[in-house]
Design a protein around this motif. Structure first.
Motif, PDB file in Angstrom:
ATOM      1  N   LEU A  13       0.873  -1.172   0.000  1.00 60.37           N
ATOM      2  CA  LEU A  13       0.000   0.000   0.000  1.00 60.37           C
ATOM      3  C   LEU A  13       0.910   1.222   0.000  1.00 60.37           C
ATOM      4  O   LEU A  13       1.466   1.591   1.034  1.00 60.37           O
ATOM      5  CB  LEU A  13      -0.909   0.013   1.235  1.00 60.37           C
ATOM      6  CG  LEU A  13      -1.819   1.233   1.374  1.00 60.37           C
ATOM      7  CD1 LEU A  13      -2.923   1.207   0.321  1.00 60.37           C
ATOM      8  CD2 LEU A  13      -2.420   1.313   2.773  1.00 60.37           C
ATOM      9  N   ALA A  16       0.775   3.927   2.695  1.00 58.26           N
ATOM     10  CA  ALA A  16       1.073   3.634   4.099  1.00 58.26           C
ATOM     11  C   ALA A  16       2.169   4.560   4.636  1.00 58.26           C
ATOM     12  O   ALA A  16       3.175   4.796   3.984  1.00 58.26           O
ATOM     13  CB  ALA A  16       1.506   2.184   4.247  1.00 58.26           C
ATOM     14  N   GLU A  17       1.940   5.059   5.847  1.00 59.72           N
ATOM     15  CA  GLU A  17       2.908   5.950   6.504  1.00 59.72           C
ATOM     16  C   GLU A  17       2.876   5.672   8.000  1.00 59.72           C
ATOM     17  O   GLU A  17       1.841   5.850   8.642  1.00 59.72           O
ATOM     18  CB  GLU A  17       2.560   7.418   6.222  1.00 59.72           C
ATOM     19  CG  GLU A  17       3.569   8.410   6.779  1.00 59.72           C
ATOM     20  CD  GLU A  17       3.165   9.845   6.455  1.00 59.72           C
ATOM     21  OE1 GLU A  17       3.467  10.726   7.283  1.00 59.72           O
ATOM     22  OE2 GLU A  17       2.543  10.066   5.399  1.00 59.72           O
ATOM     23  N   PHE A  18       4.005   5.208   8.558  1.00 63.01           N
ATOM     24  CA  PHE A  18       4.032   4.759   9.938  1.00 63.01           C
ATOM     25  C   PHE A  18       4.503   5.826  10.923  1.00 63.01           C
ATOM     26  O   PHE A  18       4.441   5.620  12.133  1.00 63.01           O
ATOM     27  CB  PHE A  18       4.898   3.500  10.054  1.00 63.01           C
ATOM     28  CG  PHE A  18       4.338   2.333   9.280  1.00 63.01           C
ATOM     29  CD1 PHE A  18       3.327   1.560   9.808  1.00 63.01           C
ATOM     30  CD2 PHE A  18       4.796   2.047   8.009  1.00 63.01           C
ATOM     31  CE1 PHE A  18       2.780   0.502   9.095  1.00 63.01           C
ATOM     32  CE2 PHE A  18       4.268   0.988   7.278  1.00 63.01           C
ATOM     33  CZ  PHE A  18       3.257   0.217   7.827  1.00 63.01           C
ATOM     34  N   THR A  67       6.029  -0.419   2.688  1.00 63.21           N
ATOM     35  CA  THR A  67       4.701   0.191   2.806  1.00 63.21           C
ATOM     36  C   THR A  67       3.650  -0.880   2.531  1.00 63.21           C
ATOM     37  O   THR A  67       3.358  -1.211   1.392  1.00 63.21           O
ATOM     38  CB  THR A  67       4.545   1.359   1.823  1.00 63.21           C
ATOM     39  OG1 THR A  67       4.891   0.910   0.497  1.00 63.21           O
ATOM     40  CG2 THR A  67       5.455   2.501   2.208  1.00 63.21           C
ATOM     41  N   HIS A  69      -0.203  -2.921   4.068  1.00 66.84           N
ATOM     42  CA  HIS A  69      -1.334  -2.956   4.994  1.00 66.84           C
ATOM     43  C   HIS A  69      -1.626  -4.407   5.332  1.00 66.84           C
ATOM     44  O   HIS A  69      -1.224  -5.335   4.634  1.00 66.84           O
ATOM     45  CB  HIS A  69      -2.555  -2.198   4.482  1.00 66.84           C
ATOM     46  CG  HIS A  69      -3.012  -2.525   3.097  1.00 66.84           C
ATOM     47  ND1 HIS A  69      -4.188  -2.056   2.567  1.00 66.84           N
ATOM     48  CD2 HIS A  69      -2.454  -3.273   2.105  1.00 66.84           C
ATOM     49  CE1 HIS A  69      -4.352  -2.490   1.341  1.00 66.84           C
ATOM     50  NE2 HIS A  69      -3.305  -3.231   1.033  1.00 66.84           N
ATOM     51  N   GLU A  83      -4.619  -0.285   8.312  1.00 66.69           N
ATOM     52  CA  GLU A  83      -3.727   0.555   7.505  1.00 66.69           C
ATOM     53  C   GLU A  83      -3.173   1.671   8.379  1.00 66.69           C
ATOM     54  O   GLU A  83      -3.821   2.095   9.341  1.00 66.69           O
ATOM     55  CB  GLU A  83      -4.482   1.168   6.317  1.00 66.69           C
ATOM     56  CG  GLU A  83      -5.056   0.152   5.365  1.00 66.69           C
ATOM     57  CD  GLU A  83      -5.830   0.773   4.216  1.00 66.69           C
ATOM     58  OE1 GLU A  83      -5.957   0.112   3.171  1.00 66.69           O
ATOM     59  OE2 GLU A  83      -6.318   1.919   4.368  1.00 66.69           O
ATOM     60  N   HIS A  84      -1.988   2.140   8.046  1.00 67.42           N
ATOM     61  CA  HIS A  84      -1.422   3.313   8.723  1.00 67.42           C
ATOM     62  C   HIS A  84      -1.407   4.459   7.716  1.00 67.42           C
ATOM     63  O   HIS A  84      -0.622   4.460   6.763  1.00 67.42           O
ATOM     64  CB  HIS A  84      -0.018   3.011   9.239  1.00 67.42           C
ATOM     65  CG  HIS A  84      -0.016   2.183  10.483  1.00 67.42           C
ATOM     66  ND1 HIS A  84       0.300   2.683  11.727  1.00 67.42           N
ATOM     67  CD2 HIS A  84      -0.326   0.887  10.686  1.00 67.42           C
ATOM     68  CE1 HIS A  84       0.196   1.726  12.633  1.00 67.42           C
ATOM     69  NE2 HIS A  84      -0.179   0.622  12.021  1.00 67.42           N
ATOM     70  N   ILE A  85      -2.297   5.412   7.926  1.00 68.77           N
ATOM     71  CA  ILE A  85      -2.474   6.544   7.025  1.00 68.77           C
ATOM     72  C   ILE A  85      -2.170   7.828   7.794  1.00 68.77           C
ATOM     73  O   ILE A  85      -2.692   8.019   8.905  1.00 68.77           O
ATOM     74  CB  ILE A  85      -3.904   6.590   6.453  1.00 68.77           C
ATOM     75  CG1 ILE A  85      -4.287   5.227   5.857  1.00 68.77           C
ATOM     76  CG2 ILE A  85      -4.026   7.695   5.416  1.00 68.77           C
ATOM     77  CD1 ILE A  85      -3.415   4.751   4.723  1.00 68.77           C
ATOM     78  N   ASP A 103      -3.416  -0.107  -3.414  1.00 73.49           N
ATOM     79  CA  ASP A 103      -3.898   1.271  -3.388  1.00 73.49           C
ATOM     80  C   ASP A 103      -5.196   1.410  -4.188  1.00 73.49           C
ATOM     81  O   ASP A 103      -5.425   0.628  -5.127  1.00 73.49           O
ATOM     82  CB  ASP A 103      -2.828   2.188  -3.976  1.00 73.49           C
ATOM     83  CG  ASP A 103      -1.643   2.383  -3.046  1.00 73.49           C
ATOM     84  OD1 ASP A 103      -1.672   3.324  -2.248  1.00 73.49           O
ATOM     85  OD2 ASP A 103      -0.707   1.572  -3.131  1.00 73.49           O
ATOM     86  N   THR A 105      -6.346   3.846  -0.478  1.00 67.31           N
ATOM     87  CA  THR A 105      -6.661   3.454   0.888  1.00 67.31           C
ATOM     88  C   THR A 105      -8.009   2.740   0.934  1.00 67.31           C
ATOM     89  O   THR A 105      -8.842   2.878   0.034  1.00 67.31           O
ATOM     90  CB  THR A 105      -6.695   4.676   1.811  1.00 67.31           C
ATOM     91  OG1 THR A 105      -7.648   5.623   1.296  1.00 67.31           O
ATOM     92  CG2 THR A 105      -5.328   5.330   1.878  1.00 67.31           C
TER      93      THR A 105
END
Length: 248
Positions: A13, A16-18, A67, A69, A83-85, A103, A105
């Motif tokens: 994904l 994704a942003e952690f 990246t 999910h 998911e990390h959004i 993709d 999200t």
């Protein structure tokens, strides 16, 4: 899949942003995100609670960031997609969340389904046929709604694999610049009887392993099987070989 009947899946994904490292929580590298769930939970509920105790930390290899999910389901029929959004976890929890591609999200994917009522499929339902994740997501939703109630495990696994084949990315198409890769393998899991089905896209054979046939006691040998063998077919539980330790 673990011995309690909990299964996980990780897919790319790009969104994704952690986020930055939060030292107040133990860190779990993203490449072991799913393994952490399998090691610490028996159900989706337990898994979601366990994930509240750690921060998933980004990893990078050969210029590619991890990246991804996470999807998971358990033997009760519960499921969730995480998911990390924008550096925050977004959880879709419920038995209805059973389809995931890539993709955009997940909330955007669900919005696409509202354009056509795939819960009531018909021969007139317009169906996208490209290899994009959005197209594959919609096709999976459509065909899932068409599946009859299975009479046995064989029919249930056949239905899951049929949809998986339909939404796989085939070999040989002009994917240069797409950022999309050929499907390498497909799996299906019976979480009630703890049976894991597997097929390589380069092989016509479906193989499976029955977890009840393995020694799962502490200290038992790590077992391994290379599925890239055209001679393998059916139940391969007895064909696993001992190795010194898990290579990851």
């Amino acid at each position: 899949m673990n011995e309690k009947g909990l299964a996980i899946h990780l897919l790319y994904l790009n969104a994704a942003e952690f986020g930055h490292r939060d030292a107040s929580k133990p860190g779990g590298v993203v490449t072991l995100w799913g393994q952490y769930v399998l090691d610490n939970a028996a159900t989706v509920d337990e898994a979601l609670k366990a994930l509240e105790n750690i921060q998933v930390v980004m990893a990078e290899a050969r210029g590619h960031k991890g990246t991804v999910h996470l999807a998971m389901e358990d033997a009760t029929g519960d499921s969730a997609i995480v998911e990390h959004i924008d550096s925050k976890p977004v959880v879709h929890h419920g038995r209805q969340y059973t389809i995931m591609t890539n993709d955009p999200t997940y909330d955007q994917q669900l919005a696409l389904l509202k354009e056509h009522d795939f819960s009531k499929p018909s021969s007139d339902t317009p169906l996208p046929g490209n290899v994009r994740p959005t197209d594959r997501f919609q096709r999976a939703a459509y065909y899932s709604a068409l599946l009859p109630e299975p009479k046995n495990q064989r029919e249930a696994i056949a239905g899951v694999l049929a949809i998986s084949r339909n939404v796989s990315v085939p070999f040989g198409a002009p994917y240069k610049g797409f950022g999309i890769y050929n499907t390498k393998y497909r799996t299906a899991i019976d979480l009630t009887d703890k049976r894991y089905f597997f097929e390589l896209t380069t092989s016509p054979n479906v193989i499976w392993a029955d977890l009840s046939k393995f020694d799962l006691n502490p200290g038992a040998s790590v077992m391994q099987l290379n599925p890239d063998n055209i001679a393998l077919s059916g139940d391969v539980s007895g064909k696993f070989a001992k190795i010194d330790k898990a290579q990851f």
